[in-house]
Design a protein around this motif. Structure first.
Motif, PDB file in Angstrom:
ATOM      1  N   ALA A 179       0.835  -1.205   0.000  1.00 15.37           N
ATOM      2  CA  ALA A 179       0.000   0.000   0.000  1.00 15.37           C
ATOM      3  C   ALA A 179       0.867   1.251   0.000  1.00 15.37           C
ATOM      4  N   ASP A 180       1.932   1.250   0.809  1.00 15.80           N
ATOM      5  CA  ASP A 180       2.842   2.398   0.826  1.00 15.80           C
ATOM      6  C   ASP A 180       3.530   2.561  -0.529  1.00 15.80           C
ATOM      7  N   ARG A 181       3.914   1.457  -1.133  1.00 18.37           N
ATOM      8  CA  ARG A 181       4.558   1.514  -2.453  1.00 18.37           C
ATOM      9  C   ARG A 181       3.612   2.133  -3.483  1.00 18.37           C
ATOM     10  N   THR A 182       2.364   1.723  -3.457  1.00 10.98           N
ATOM     11  CA  THR A 182       1.373   2.257  -4.393  1.00 10.98           C
ATOM     12  C   THR A 182       1.154   3.749  -4.164  1.00 10.98           C
ATOM     13  N   GLU A 183       1.089   4.151  -2.903  1.00 17.66           N
ATOM     14  CA  GLU A 183       0.911   5.571  -2.573  1.00 17.66           C
ATOM     15  C   GLU A 183       2.116   6.390  -3.045  1.00 17.66           C
ATOM     16  N   PHE A 184       3.294   5.842  -2.874  1.00 16.68           N
ATOM     17  CA  PHE A 184       4.520   6.514  -3.315  1.00 16.68           C
ATOM     18  C   PHE A 184       4.482   6.771  -4.828  1.00 16.68           C
ATOM     19  N   LEU A 185       4.144   5.743  -5.591  1.00 16.68           N
ATOM     20  CA  LEU A 185       4.091   5.888  -7.046  1.00 16.68           C
ATOM     21  C   LEU A 185       3.036   6.915  -7.456  1.00 16.68           C
ATOM     22  N   HIS A 186       1.958   6.985  -6.712  1.00 18.92           N
ATOM     23  CA  HIS A 186       0.917   7.982  -6.988  1.00 18.92           C
ATOM     24  C   HIS A 186       1.447   9.398  -6.721  1.00 18.92           C
ATOM     25  N   ARG A 187       2.171   9.569  -5.624  1.00 18.65           N
ATOM     26  CA  ARG A 187       2.665  10.906  -5.275  1.00 18.65           C
ATOM     27  C   ARG A 187       3.669  11.429  -6.300  1.00 18.65           C
ATOM     28  N   ILE A 188       4.534  10.570  -6.764  1.00 21.45           N
ATOM     29  CA  ILE A 188       5.587  11.065  -7.668  1.00 21.45           C
ATOM     30  C   ILE A 188       5.023  11.437  -9.039  1.00 21.45           C
ATOM     31  N   GLU A 189       3.833  10.925  -9.375  1.00 19.81           N
ATOM     32  CA  GLU A 189       3.203  11.313 -10.637  1.00 19.81           C
ATOM     33  C   GLU A 189       2.862  12.798 -10.658  1.00 19.81           C
ATOM     34  N   HIS A 190       2.665  13.391  -9.499  1.00 25.74           N
ATOM     35  CA  HIS A 190       2.237  14.785  -9.398  1.00 25.74           C
ATOM     36  C   HIS A 190       3.379  15.724  -8.979  1.00 25.74           C
ATOM     37  N   MET A 191       4.578  15.227  -9.004  1.00 27.64           N
ATOM     38  CA  MET A 191       5.735  16.069  -8.675  1.00 27.64           C
ATOM     39  C   MET A 191       6.322  16.697  -9.931  1.00 27.64           C
ATOM     40  N   PRO A 192       6.894  17.891  -9.805  1.00 24.41           N
ATOM     41  CA  PRO A 192       7.457  18.564 -10.990  1.00 24.41           C
ATOM     42  C   PRO A 192       8.732  17.894 -11.516  1.00 24.41           C
ATOM     43  N   MET A 193       9.364  17.080 -10.702  1.00 19.79           N
ATOM     44  CA  MET A 193      10.586  16.412 -11.141  1.00 19.79           C
ATOM     45  C   MET A 193      10.258  15.254 -12.067  1.00 19.79           C
ATOM     46  N   LYS A 194      11.159  14.994 -12.976  1.00 20.44           N
ATOM     47  CA  LYS A 194      10.988  13.879 -13.898  1.00 20.44           C
ATOM     48  C   LYS A 194      11.465  12.599 -13.223  1.00 20.44           C
ATOM     49  N   CYS A 195      10.561  11.666 -12.992  1.00 19.87           N
ATOM     50  CA  CYS A 195      10.887  10.394 -12.344  1.00 19.87           C
ATOM     51  C   CYS A 195      10.601   9.249 -13.313  1.00 19.87           C
ATOM     52  N   ARG A 196      11.560   8.396 -13.485  1.00 25.12           N
ATOM     53  CA  ARG A 196      11.396   7.254 -14.385  1.00 25.12           C
ATOM     54  C   ARG A 196      11.678   5.979 -13.608  1.00 25.12           C
ATOM     55  N   GLU A 197      10.672   5.109 -13.522  1.00 24.24           N
ATOM     56  CA  GLU A 197      10.857   3.870 -12.778  1.00 24.24           C
ATOM     57  C   GLU A 197      11.682   2.888 -13.601  1.00 24.24           C
TER      58      GLU A 197
END
Length: 507
Positions: A474-492
């Motif tokens: 659940a924490d992992r899923t929440e983390f991935l959701h949060r980074i979608e809305h960050m201005p930084m470019k994140c690539r898994e």
């Protein structure tokens, strides 16, 4: 050979060297304090170093006495280019022995300058190996040896640099002279001392790990160094010359030693102030000048001058130089911190320290309860002093590791079998103080950093590789959701992207 005889030879050398190339300019540069200094721009010669002067002067004399005679030389680069250019101009045959470790940029330049007039032989791994092979060739073929520094006519050719200084509008009162074998320093010092006497202070400069002239001064005669640092490859001479030694001893006021870090700082300063990129040996003089300025030893000097003696740098060295260099009035310091291996600990640590620019993170999880993170900081002397006090006041295990092998070689342990429900991210963020900390603030409550690999590159955008672990899916899923809305470019990234697909994580 005494001072007067060398000066006479330098005056005759003037009639020869300019048949090959024209004099180089003297240009102003601003030091970090705003003080004006002067640069003799030997890097602007057609071979990007001063070595053409001595080589052409010596070869002109040899061929004048024995037309058609072959010549031989040994060199790690710049002297070889001087011999090659002279051979092409004079129409003689030259065999040049070079170590196999010579930077490719210098080998290509030798070929370009010499054309059909020269033959390159790559021998051994050091200048000593190449020199021994050249001497064998000389004895076998009867060729004339063109020494890189320990020859009166080579020294005289290099001394024309001094003649150009005294005939310019600049009258320096302190001059910093790079020393490898001592040929340039002896020749230039001879001219400056003749014209200016004791009104000019002559400072020889050597690299700390290649100080053969200093060793000779201490011993009273040339001696051979057991070890040789080749960061400044153009001045990496294991044994100073028997001709240059007494000349430098009699004419130089002092010799100072500078570190590779100081040389790198000087290169950075010359780039930022004047868009000049010398090779490390070409920045020895500026490194000493910057130290003198910092320590107040230029207080009485009005016209400091140094020689940018060459710019034949291997492009691959630039990253190493940038890593070692202080930036402007700033420097780098590295600390290793021991932290509890739990979410938010790194953020808490950074919040307790002064908000300095972070230039490096090196961390990989190796223990379930304890973390050891290396962090590099950039700041002025005052800021780094404040940082040191803050680190000391933490009352936790922290130690300085600047210059340690682990840091220099970026040894970052990676044991993904210890990672719990991991996510691997490539993160691009604005290259400014606090940008990455903002990201970490947003996820500190649910994510623990278990791998952090970042190094400052000078770009406007920083690039890092991080691994996060989580207590639950659940924490992992929440983390991935949060980074979608960050201005930084994140690539898994997947475990297979990082070559870790055969390692089973801990659940």
């Amino acid at each position: 050979m005494d001072h007067a005889e060398l000066f006479r030879r330098i005056m005759f050398a003037r009639d020869r060297v300019y048949r090959l190339y024209a004099p180089t300019p003297i240009e102003p540069v601003l030091l970090p304090s705003g003080r004006q200094a002067w640069l003799k721009r030997e890097d602007l010669s057609p071979i990007n170093s001063y070595k053409w002067r001595g080589a052409f002067n010596k070869m002109s004399i040899v061929l004048g006495e024995s037309p058609g005679r072959a010549v031989v030389a040994a060199s790690a680069g710049n002297h070889a280019q001087g011999v090659a250019a002279a051979a092409a101009k004079l129409g003689c045959r030259a065999t040049i022995f070079m170590p196999r470790s010579t930077p490719e940029v210098k080998i290509r330049s030798v070929r370009r300058l010499g054309g059909d007039a020269i033959r390159i032989e790559l021998v051994g791994d050091t200048f000593d190996d190449a020199s021994a092979a050249a001497r064998e060739f000389m004895e076998r073929e009867g060729a004339a040896m063109i020494a890189p520094f320990d020859d009166p006519e080579v020294i005289a050719g290099q001394g024309t640099i001094g003649d150009e200084i005294v005939t310019s509008a600049i009258r320096p009162d302190i001059v910093f002279l790079e020393i490898g074998g001592g040929g340039m320093a002896a020749g230039v010092a001879c001219v400056l001392r003749t014209y200016f006497g004791d009104a000019v202070r002559l400072v020889g400069v050597e690299g700390e790990g290649q100080a053969s002239m200093t060793a000779a001064m201490d011993a009273g005669e040339p001696i051979t160094l057991d070890r040789l640092d080749r960061f400044c490859d153009g001045t990496a001479v294991r044994r100073t010359g028997s001709v240059t030694f007494p000349l430098c001893r009699s004419m130089l006021d002092e010799i100072v030693l500078v570190s590779n870090a100081e040389v790198s700082t000087a290169i950075r300063m010359l780039w930022e102030s004047a868009r000049i990129i010398p090779e490390p040996s070409g920045a020895l003089g500026m490194a000493a000048m910057l130290r003198f300025e910092r320590d107040g030893h230029l207080a009485g000097a009005i016209t400091p001058l140094t020689i940018v003696s060459g710019s034949n740098i291997d492009f691959a060295m630039l990253s190493l130089i940038a890593r070692r260099a202080a930036i402007g009035a700033t420097a780098h310091r590295y600390y290793e911190f021991t932290l509890a291996e739990r979410a938010g600990e790194l953020v808490t640590l950074l919040e307790s320290l002064p908000p300095l620019q972070i230039v490096e993170f090196q961390y990989g999880k190796t223990n379930a309860s304890e973390a050891h993170a290396v962090i590099g900081f950039e700041g002025s002397d005052d800021e780094l002093t404040e940082l040191a006090r803050a680190v000391e006041s933490l009352g936790q295990d922290a130690r300085p590791v600047t210059g340690k092998d682990r840091v220099e070689y970026r040894v970052i342990p990676l044991e993904p079998q210890l990672f719990s429900i991991p996510v691997y991210l490539s993160i691009d963020f604005p290259e400014r103080a606090g940008a990455m900390l903002e990201f970490m603030h947003r996820v500190r409550d649910i994510a623990n950093i278990c791998y952090f690999n970042y190094q400052y590159t000078g770009e406007a955008e920083g690039h890092s590789l991080l691994a996060f672990e989580f207590a639950s899916e659940a924490d992992r899923t929440e983390f991935l959701h949060r980074i979608e809305h960050m201005p930084m470019k994140c690539r898994e990234l997947s475990a297979s992207d990082l070559g870790m697909d055969r390692v089973e994580p801990v659940h």
